[in-house]
Motif scaffolding. Structure first.
Motif, PDB file in Angstrom:
ATOM      1  N   LEU A  32       0.844  -1.191   0.000  1.00  0.00           N
ATOM      2  CA  LEU A  32       0.000   0.000   0.000  1.00  0.00           C
ATOM      3  C   LEU A  32       0.880   1.241   0.000  1.00  0.00           C
ATOM      4  O   LEU A  32       1.867   1.313   0.719  1.00  0.00           O
ATOM      5  CB  LEU A  32      -0.896   0.039   1.238  1.00  0.00           C
ATOM      6  N   THR A  33       0.472   2.203  -0.779  1.00  0.00           N
ATOM      7  CA  THR A  33       1.139   3.499  -0.728  1.00  0.00           C
ATOM      8  C   THR A  33       0.544   4.271   0.445  1.00  0.00           C
ATOM      9  O   THR A  33      -0.539   3.936   0.926  1.00  0.00           O
ATOM     10  CB  THR A  33       0.927   4.275  -2.036  1.00  0.00           C
ATOM     11  N   PRO A  34       1.210   5.296   0.931  1.00  0.00           N
ATOM     12  CA  PRO A  34       0.659   6.072   2.048  1.00  0.00           C
ATOM     13  C   PRO A  34      -0.713   6.674   1.730  1.00  0.00           C
ATOM     14  O   PRO A  34      -1.579   6.739   2.600  1.00  0.00           O
ATOM     15  CB  PRO A  34       1.701   7.164   2.279  1.00  0.00           C
ATOM     16  N   GLU A  35      -0.946   7.066   0.479  1.00  0.00           N
ATOM     17  CA  GLU A  35      -2.241   7.631   0.115  1.00  0.00           C
ATOM     18  C   GLU A  35      -3.342   6.579   0.197  1.00  0.00           C
ATOM     19  O   GLU A  35      -4.449   6.840   0.678  1.00  0.00           O
ATOM     20  CB  GLU A  35      -2.197   8.216  -1.303  1.00  0.00           C
ATOM     21  N   GLU A  36      -3.054   5.372  -0.267  1.00  0.00           N
ATOM     22  CA  GLU A  36      -4.038   4.293  -0.200  1.00  0.00           C
ATOM     23  C   GLU A  36      -4.347   3.930   1.247  1.00  0.00           C
ATOM     24  O   GLU A  36      -5.489   3.645   1.600  1.00  0.00           O
ATOM     25  CB  GLU A  36      -3.528   3.063  -0.941  1.00  0.00           C
ATOM     26  N   GLU A  37      -3.326   3.951   2.077  1.00  0.00           N
ATOM     27  CA  GLU A  37      -3.523   3.622   3.484  1.00  0.00           C
ATOM     28  C   GLU A  37      -4.405   4.672   4.161  1.00  0.00           C
ATOM     29  O   GLU A  37      -5.314   4.340   4.913  1.00  0.00           O
ATOM     30  CB  GLU A  37      -2.178   3.512   4.193  1.00  0.00           C
ATOM     31  N   ASP A  38      -4.146   5.953   3.882  1.00  0.00           N
ATOM     32  CA  ASP A  38      -4.952   7.022   4.475  1.00  0.00           C
ATOM     33  C   ASP A  38      -6.402   6.938   4.009  1.00  0.00           C
ATOM     34  O   ASP A  38      -7.327   7.107   4.803  1.00  0.00           O
ATOM     35  CB  ASP A  38      -4.379   8.395   4.108  1.00  0.00           C
ATOM     36  N   SER A  39      -6.616   6.651   2.726  1.00  0.00           N
ATOM     37  CA  SER A  39      -7.984   6.579   2.216  1.00  0.00           C
ATOM     38  C   SER A  39      -8.723   5.388   2.808  1.00  0.00           C
ATOM     39  O   SER A  39      -9.918   5.469   3.085  1.00  0.00           O
ATOM     40  CB  SER A  39      -7.995   6.522   0.690  1.00  0.00           C
ATOM     41  N   SER A  40      -8.038   4.259   3.028  1.00  0.00           N
ATOM     42  CA  SER A  40      -8.708   3.106   3.622  1.00  0.00           C
ATOM     43  C   SER A  40      -9.066   3.374   5.079  1.00  0.00           C
ATOM     44  O   SER A  40     -10.117   2.952   5.562  1.00  0.00           O
ATOM     45  CB  SER A  40      -7.837   1.854   3.508  1.00  0.00           C
ATOM     46  N   VAL A  41      -8.217   4.105   5.799  1.00  0.00           N
ATOM     47  CA  VAL A  41      -8.520   4.449   7.195  1.00  0.00           C
ATOM     48  C   VAL A  41      -9.718   5.385   7.242  1.00  0.00           C
ATOM     49  O   VAL A  41     -10.612   5.237   8.078  1.00  0.00           O
ATOM     50  CB  VAL A  41      -7.284   5.079   7.882  1.00  0.00           C
ATOM     51  N   LEU A  42      -9.784   6.329   6.322  1.00  0.00           N
ATOM     52  CA  LEU A  42     -10.923   7.248   6.268  1.00  0.00           C
ATOM     53  C   LEU A  42     -12.216   6.511   5.956  1.00  0.00           C
ATOM     54  O   LEU A  42     -13.255   6.775   6.566  1.00  0.00           O
ATOM     55  CB  LEU A  42     -10.677   8.349   5.225  1.00  0.00           C
ATOM     56  N   LEU A  43     -12.168   5.571   5.019  1.00  0.00           N
ATOM     57  CA  LEU A  43     -13.366   4.815   4.671  1.00  0.00           C
ATOM     58  C   LEU A  43     -13.837   3.970   5.846  1.00  0.00           C
ATOM     59  O   LEU A  43     -15.032   3.886   6.108  1.00  0.00           O
ATOM     60  CB  LEU A  43     -13.096   3.924   3.461  1.00  0.00           C
ATOM     61  N   GLN A  44     -12.924   3.349   6.565  1.00  0.00           N
ATOM     62  CA  GLN A  44     -13.301   2.535   7.717  1.00  0.00           C
ATOM     63  C   GLN A  44     -13.922   3.401   8.811  1.00  0.00           C
ATOM     64  O   GLN A  44     -14.906   3.005   9.449  1.00  0.00           O
ATOM     65  CB  GLN A  44     -12.097   1.784   8.265  1.00  0.00           C
ATOM     66  N   SER A  45     -13.378   4.579   9.049  1.00  0.00           N
ATOM     67  CA  SER A  45     -13.926   5.446  10.096  1.00  0.00           C
ATOM     68  C   SER A  45     -15.297   5.985   9.679  1.00  0.00           C
ATOM     69  O   SER A  45     -16.175   6.134  10.522  1.00  0.00           O
ATOM     70  CB  SER A  45     -12.968   6.590  10.409  1.00  0.00           C
TER      71      SER A  45
END
Length: 51
Positions: A32-45
């Motif tokens: 995962l790139t840092p951008e993908e990781e941030d977007s997945s955390v946002l979607l989960q929240s």
């Protein structure tokens, strides 16, 4: 008798080892790139808030 039990246990061990392979051809780790990781955390929240 011991020889038969040894052969039977070897056959079962062979089945166990053979069934543990990954036949799907996918990689074990997903990069995962840092951008993908941030977007997945946002979607989960967001999902937790709407639930």
């Amino acid at each position: 008798m011991k020889t038969i039990l040894l052969l039977v246990s070897l056959v079962f061990a062979g089945f166990a080892v053979g069934s543990c392979t990954n036949d799907e051809g996918e990689t074990e780790f997903e990069v995962l790139t840092p951008e993908e990781e941030d977007s997945s955390v946002l979607l989960q929240s967001e999902e937790k808030v709407t639930s």
